[in-house]
Scaffold this active site. Structure first.
Site, PDB file in Angstrom:
ATOM      1  N   HIS B 129      35.086  45.852  47.045  1.00  0.00           N
ATOM      2  CA  HIS B 129      35.361  44.598  47.618  1.00  0.00           C
ATOM      3  C   HIS B 129      36.513  44.707  48.560  1.00  0.00           C
ATOM      4  O   HIS B 129      37.649  45.714  48.323  1.00  0.00           O
ATOM      5  CB  HIS B 129      35.573  43.443  46.385  1.00  0.00           C
ATOM      6  CG  HIS B 129      35.925  42.362  46.552  1.00  0.00           C
ATOM      7  ND1 HIS B 129      37.020  41.662  47.095  1.00  0.00           N
ATOM      8  CD2 HIS B 129      35.074  41.369  46.252  1.00  0.00           C
ATOM      9  CE1 HIS B 129      36.841  40.591  47.072  1.00  0.00           C
ATOM     10  NE2 HIS B 129      35.725  40.118  46.805  1.00  0.00           N
ATOM     11  N   LYS B 232      34.939  35.069  35.982  1.00  0.00           N
ATOM     12  CA  LYS B 232      33.692  35.785  36.192  1.00  0.00           C
ATOM     13  C   LYS B 232      33.229  36.201  34.843  1.00  0.00           C
ATOM     14  O   LYS B 232      32.034  36.732  34.739  1.00  0.00           O
ATOM     15  CB  LYS B 232      33.725  36.956  36.885  1.00  0.00           C
ATOM     16  CG  LYS B 232      34.172  36.651  38.572  1.00  0.00           C
ATOM     17  CD  LYS B 232      33.826  37.867  39.378  1.00  0.00           C
ATOM     18  CE  LYS B 232      34.570  37.739  40.710  1.00  0.00           C
ATOM     19  NZ  LYS B 232      33.958  36.745  41.620  1.00  0.00           N
TER      20      LYS B 232
END
Lengths: 150, 430
Positions: B129, B232
C-alpha cells in the site's frame, strides 16, 4: 436497471466508448497536454493542431472509464473547426451542464455531448467527464505541467 | 477445530449482529463487498460508543474522579485485549495511533530517523500500500537511503529467492504487507522475517488486511513492528495500533510531544513517560479505543459460541473465532474465484493459493469504475481503482482493478449476486 443508470450509460456513450473517434496521436500537433485523475488512475493526452486561432485537428489517447473515453471522443468531434474563444465558452458550458442541479439547459452546439448531462447524478463520476476538457484547456493554454483533477 | 464444531455457527447468526446489513440500496438488499476499505460494525461496537459518551465520558489517565476512573479502566482494558489479539508479550508494546498509516509513519520517523543512514537500503514489496512505500521514500530522501522494491510473480506472490538475494548488511529495514489489500495474497512473513533478521534488518509488517481474517501472533512470526487499521476489523474509524518489540520502542525517541507522554517537564530538560505513553501524546481517541476493545470482545464472542463456553480464555475464544472465519472465508473465496473466472473476459488478479478475503478482477476493456457504478445500481458495494497500490497496478499492467473484499458476514448468495451483476456489466459494455 435504474433510470439514472440508463441515463448515465446511454447508447451514444457506450458507442463512443467502444468506437472512440479521433483516438491516437496527431501527426504534427501544435499543442498537447496530459491529464490525470489520481483518484481513479484515468490518463488522457490531448493533441491539437491550431491555425489562425482555430482548431483544425484534434485527437486523444489514454486509458479511462467509459465516461471519460466517451467524453473525450465526443469533445474531439464537437470542437473541431471551432475558434479558441468558442471552445472556451463550450468548456464553461460543459462544466455547468455536468454539475448543474435541476433541468438541463439546451445547448445547440453540443450535439452528442448533451448525453453526458446524466453524469450529474453520479458526483464521483463528474471528474471522469471533465478530465478531457481540462486537458484540452491546458493544451490550448500551452501549460507545461500535467493536469490533475485533484 | 473439526468441521462439526465449525458448523455450530451459521453465517445468518453473524449477520444479525450487523444492523447495516439490512440496508436496501437501489431497491435491493445491500451486498457489502468493500470490507477491504472498511468493515461494518457489530451492534456491540456501535453501542460501546453510545455507552461511553452517555455514561463514562471523561479524559483518561489524569482524573481522580469517578468517570475518569471508569474511562481509564476501559481504555487500559482495551490495550490488554489487543495484546491478546496480537499475542504480544506485553500490553505496553501496544501503542494506540490514529490509524495504520499513522503507525507506519511513527516507525519511519522515530525508529527510521535514528537507525537508517545514508547508503542504507529499505526493502518494500511491489504489492505494498502507498503508506508502506511513500513513508519510507520520505525518510530515504531525508537521510540519503534507497528504497528498493521486492518483485512479485504474475500470480501475485513475493519472489522469495530474489528477496533473499536482495538482503545484505546494507538492508536496515523491510516493509512487508501481511495480506495484500489488492490481491489478497498472504505473504510468508515468518520466513521473510527470519531471513531479514539474519542480516540484522528490522521488519515492519502491515497487518491492516490480515487482522479481520486471521489469527495473528507477532511472537510466532517474530515481527519487530506490526500495524493495524482498526476500522477494517470492526472497530470505529480513527484508531490504529502499532505493535513494537519493547527493546525497539524503548530506544526510539518520542514521535510527537505533548501531554501524557512526559515524565517531568522543565526548561532544563524534559524526561519522557515510559511505554506505551511515550508515543501517545495528547488526549487519545478514547471512544475509538473503547470501541476497539468492544470489537475484540465481539470477535471473542464468535469464538465463545464455538468453543468451551464461559471457561475459555479470550485467547482460546479468538483461536476458535478465527478458525471459523478462515474456514468460512476460504469457502467463499474459492467459490467466488471459480464463479468469476467462468465469466468470459474476466481476468482474476491475485491467484496465489495463499489468499485471504479479496476477489479482484478486470473485465476485458471495461474500466473498473464502470463496473463499480453498474454494480452499485444492483445494490452491490465494491471498490474500483488502484487501491493505493500504483506500483502494483503498473506491475500487473492495468490502470485499475475491481475489488470485492470479504468479511465474516458475507454469504454465497451475495457472491452469486456479484457474479450475476458482472454478467450484466459484460452485456452492457461488450
Amino acid at each position: 436497471m435504474s433510470v439514472e443508470l440508463r441515463e448515465l450509460y446511454q447508447e451514444v456513450i457506450l458507442d463512443h466508448n467502444k468506437h472512440p473517434r479521433n483516438r491516437g496521436k496527431l501527426e504534427e500537433p501544435t499543442n498537447s497536454a496530459e491529464g490525470h485523475n489520481p483518484l481513479c488512475g484515468d490518463n488522457v493526452t490531448v493533441y491539437v493542431h491550431t491555425k489562425e486561432g482555430r482548431v483544425e485537428g484534434i485527437s486523444f489517447e489514454g486509458s479511462g472509464c467509459a465516461i471519460s473515453t466517451a467524453s473525450a471522443s465526443m469533445m474531439t468531434e464537437a470542437i473541431k473547426g471551432k475558434t479558441l474563444a468558442e471552445i472556451e465558452a463550450m468548456f464553461r458550458e460543459f462544466q455547468k451542464m455536468v454539475t448543474a442541479t435541476g433541468e438541463a439547459e439546451e445547448h445547440p452546439d453540443f450535439g452528442d455531448l448533451e448525453v453526458l448531462a446524466g453524469v450529474r447524478e453520479y458526483p464521483v463520476r463528474i471528474k471522469c467527464a471533465t478530465l478531457p476538457w481540462h486537458t484540452l484547456h491546458a493544451a490550448l493554454q500551452g501549460a507545461e505541467a500535467k493536469v490533475s483533477t485533484e | 477445530m473439526n468441521t462439526a464444531t465449525l458448523t455450530k455457527l451459521d453465517v445468518t447468526q453473524v449477520r444479525a449482529d450487523f444492523p447495516i446489513l439490512e440496508t436496501v440500496v437501489n431497491g435491493r438488499p445491500l451486498v457489502y463487498l468493500d470490507n477491504g476499505a472498511t468493515s461494518q460494525k457489530p451492534l456491540s461496537v456501535i453501542r460501546s460508543q453510545d455507552d461511553y459518551y452517555r455514561s463514562s465520558n471523561a479524559n483518561v489517565h489524569r482524573g481522580v474522579h469517578h468517570l475518569s476512573q471508569i474511562a481509564t479502566r476501559q481504555f487500559d482494558l482495551a490495550r490488554e485485549k489487543v495484546r491478546v489479539l496480537l499475542n504480544a508479550r506485553h500490553a505496553h508494546e501496544v501503542i494506540f495511533t490514529a490509524g495504520c498509516t499513522a503507525s507506519i509513519n511513527l516507525v519511519v520517523q522515530a525508529w527510521g530517523r535514528l537507525n537508517v543512514k545514508a547508503g542504507d537500503e529499505i526493502l518494500v514489496s511491489t504489492m505494498e500500500h502507498h503508506s508502506n512505500i511513500v513513508s519510507w521514500q520520505l525518510l530515504a530522501e531525508q537521510v540519503g537511503a534507497t528504497v528498493r522494491p521486492i518483485p512479485i510473480t504474475d500470480e501475485g506472490e513475493i519472489e522469495l529467492d530474489t528477496y533473499r538475494s536482495m538482503l545484505s548488511e546494507r538492508t536496515k529495514v523491510v516493509g512487508i504487507v501481511h495480506v495484500s489489500n489488492s490481491l489478497g495474497t498472504v505473504n510468508p512473513v515468518k520466513q521473510m522475517i527470519e531471513w531479514a533478521h539474519a542480516v540484522g534488518a528490522v521488519v515492519l509488517v502491515d497487518g491492516a488486511q490480515a487482522a479481520p481474517h486471521m489469527r495473528i501472533d507477532v511472537q510466532a512470526v517474530d515481527a519487530d513492528f506490526y500495524t493495524l487499521s482498526c476500522h477494517k476489523m470492526f472497530a470505529p474509524t480513527g484508531i490504529g495500533v502499532l505493535y513494537g518489540k519493547e527493546s525497539l520502542l524503548d530506544e526510539m525517541p518520542p514521535y510527537q510531544g505533548g501531554g501524557d507522554m512526559i515524565n517531568t517537564v522543565s526548561f532544563n530538560g524534559t524526561t519522557y513517560a515510559k511505554l506505551p505513553f511515550k508515543f501517545e501524546a495528547g488526549t487519545p481517541n478514547i471512544a475509538g479505543v473503547i470501541g476497539l476493545g468492544a470489537a475484540v470482545d465481539y470477535l471473542a464472542s464468535i469464538g465463545q459460541q464455538l468453543s468451551k463456553g464461559d471457561t475459555a480464555t479470550m485467547a482460546e475464544n479468538l483461536d476458535a473465532a478465527f478458525a471459523w472465519i478462515e474456514h468460512h472465508e476460504a469457502g467463499l473465496t474459492k467459490y467466488g474465484m471459480k464463479a468469476l473466472a467462468d465469466i468470459p473476459g474476466v481476468r482474476l488478479t491475485g491467484t496465489s493459493p495463499h489468499k485471504a478475503g479479496i476477489l479482484a478482477f478486470t473485465l476485458d476493456v471495461v474500466h473498473p469504475h464502470d463496473i463499480g457504478t453498474v454494480l452499485d445500481s444492483q445494490g452491490i458495494a465494491i471498490r474500483a481503482g488502484h487501491h493505493c497500490c500504483m506500483p502494483l497496478m503498473t506491475r500487473l499492467g492495468v490502470p485499475a482493478t475491481a475489488r470485492a473484499s470479504l468479511a465474516l458476514y458475507n454469504t454465497r448468495e451475495e457472491i452469486d449476486r456479484l457474479v450475476s451483476a458482472v454478467e450484466i456489466v459484460r452485456e452492457m459494455f461488450t
